[in-house]
Design a protein around this motif. Sequence first.
Motif, mmCIF file in Angstrom:
data_model
loop_
_atom_site.group_PDB
_atom_site.id
_atom_site.type_symbol
_atom_site.label_atom_id
_atom_site.label_comp_id
_atom_site.label_asym_id
_atom_site.label_seq_id
_atom_site.Cartn_x
_atom_site.Cartn_y
_atom_site.Cartn_z
ATOM 1 N N GLN A 183 45.803 -22.398 39.937
ATOM 2 C CA GLN A 183 45.994 -23.834 40.090
ATOM 3 C C GLN A 183 47.130 -24.371 39.223
ATOM 4 O OE1 GLN A 183 44.107 -25.605 42.441
ATOM 5 N NE2 GLN A 183 43.642 -23.460 42.900
ATOM 6 N N GLN A 184 47.284 -23.801 38.043
ATOM 7 C CA GLN A 184 48.289 -24.281 37.097
ATOM 8 C C GLN A 184 48.569 -23.177 36.082
ATOM 9 O OE1 GLN A 184 47.371 -28.051 35.279
ATOM 10 N NE2 GLN A 184 48.928 -27.847 33.684
ATOM 11 N N VAL A 185 49.791 -23.170 35.555
ATOM 12 C CA VAL A 185 50.165 -22.203 34.523
ATOM 13 C C VAL A 185 50.619 -22.968 33.286
ATOM 14 C CG1 VAL A 185 51.709 -20.327 33.861
ATOM 15 C CG2 VAL A 185 50.841 -20.453 36.205
ATOM 16 N N THR A 186 50.037 -22.615 32.145
ATOM 17 C CA THR A 186 50.501 -23.121 30.859
ATOM 18 C C THR A 186 51.081 -21.951 30.081
ATOM 19 O OG1 THR A 186 48.858 -24.896 30.760
ATOM 20 C CG2 THR A 186 49.832 -24.186 28.675
ATOM 21 N N LEU A 187 52.286 -22.103 29.573
ATOM 22 C CA LEU A 187 52.929 -21.065 28.769
ATOM 23 C C LEU A 187 53.048 -21.559 27.339
ATOM 24 C CD1 LEU A 187 54.632 -18.352 28.610
ATOM 25 C CD2 LEU A 187 56.622 -19.814 28.905
ATOM 26 N N THR A 188 52.532 -20.777 26.384
ATOM 27 C CA THR A 188 52.728 -21.093 24.973
ATOM 28 C C THR A 188 53.619 -20.029 24.358
ATOM 29 O OG1 THR A 188 50.685 -19.931 24.308
ATOM 30 C CG2 THR A 188 50.526 -22.292 24.754
ATOM 31 N N ARG A 189 54.632 -20.458 23.607
ATOM 32 C CA ARG A 189 55.627 -19.546 23.069
ATOM 33 C C ARG A 189 56.131 -20.055 21.735
ATOM 34 N NH1 ARG A 189 61.587 -20.690 25.024
ATOM 35 N NH2 ARG A 189 61.730 -19.951 22.873
ATOM 36 N N MET A 190 56.720 -19.151 20.968
ATOM 37 C CA MET A 190 57.391 -19.524 19.733
ATOM 38 C C MET A 190 58.846 -19.863 20.043
ATOM 39 S SD MET A 190 54.857 -19.230 17.683
ATOM 40 C CE MET A 190 55.672 -19.488 16.093
ATOM 41 N N VAL A 191 59.545 -20.456 19.083
ATOM 42 C CA VAL A 191 60.923 -20.860 19.294
ATOM 43 C C VAL A 191 61.882 -19.668 19.253
ATOM 44 C CG1 VAL A 191 61.498 -21.298 16.877
ATOM 45 C CG2 VAL A 191 62.579 -22.693 18.673
ATOM 46 N N VAL A 192 61.417 -18.485 18.859
ATOM 47 C CA VAL A 192 62.281 -17.320 18.703
ATOM 48 C C VAL A 192 62.792 -16.807 20.048
ATOM 49 C CG1 VAL A 192 61.218 -16.620 16.527
ATOM 50 C CG2 VAL A 192 60.259 -15.793 18.669
ATOM 51 N N PRO A 193 63.938 -16.115 20.081
ATOM 52 C CA PRO A 193 64.552 -15.693 21.338
ATOM 53 C C PRO A 193 63.679 -14.809 22.222
ATOM 54 C CG PRO A 193 66.140 -15.534 19.553
ATOM 55 C CD PRO A 193 64.825 -15.858 18.921
ATOM 56 N N CYS A 194 62.893 -13.885 21.638
ATOM 57 C CA CYS A 194 62.107 -12.996 22.487
ATOM 58 C C CYS A 194 61.098 -13.771 23.316
ATOM 59 C CB CYS A 194 61.421 -11.908 21.661
ATOM 60 S SG CYS A 194 60.390 -12.503 20.306
ATOM 61 N N CYS A 195 60.575 -14.867 22.787
ATOM 62 C CA CYS A 195 59.654 -15.701 23.548
ATOM 63 C C CYS A 195 60.379 -16.425 24.679
ATOM 64 C CB CYS A 195 58.968 -16.711 22.641
ATOM 65 S SG CYS A 195 57.586 -16.044 21.694
#
Length: 228
Positions: A183-195
């Motif tokens: 139904q929906q996608v939430t992505l959580t990531r750090m500010v670093v390039p690999c994320c």
Amino acid sequence: MAVRTVICIDEERCDGCGLCTQACHEGALGLVNGKAKLLRDDFCDGMGDCLPACPQDAISFVEREAAAYDQAAVDAAKSALASLDTQPAAAAEPCPSGLPVPTAQAVPSRITNWPLQIKLTPTQAPCFQGAHLLVAADCTAFAYGNFHADFMANTTCLIACPKLDNCDYAEKLTEIFANNSIQQVTLTRMVVPCCGGLENMTRRALAACGKEIPLQVTTFSLDGQILE
């Protein structure tokens, strides 16, 4: 503040590949909502090492009012990032059994499924049907103190780290999105390039799956603050 040369990013051209963030030795650039962004004027030295790294020709020089380049702040940020890998954890007060004593009241877990590594998860599973899918970079649950309450409640969680796994998840994520009623996608990531790579893979998968699935991206700073 004074008028000086800094870089400018054309968001229409930027495809979020993250190559410019890796080329910027000062750490001035990051990926926010799938686009490269100059995060701090005072980290940009105006030399343009990021320009030749961009395959979309989305970066140029501009003369505008900006904070002066701060080499000391750049060095301090690099030192802080390097210390994350070497700083020992604070010792907890031992109890008679030798185990650490909790220092705060336990917070209930909001987990609804075993956190599945994208690399290991099947492309079809009952927990994906009708799911609000959380795609979480490994570090985010440790960086953001209220992660369970704010992000894991009522979601099905997938976790990954492109830097450690050294693979492209886009094809597998495409199958997951296409073969299940997400139904929906939430992505959580750090500010670093690999994320930034994880965000890029997720966006490519959503574009290729043949469905209109909304995406919400939340980016955390190195000290666990949410970046708008």
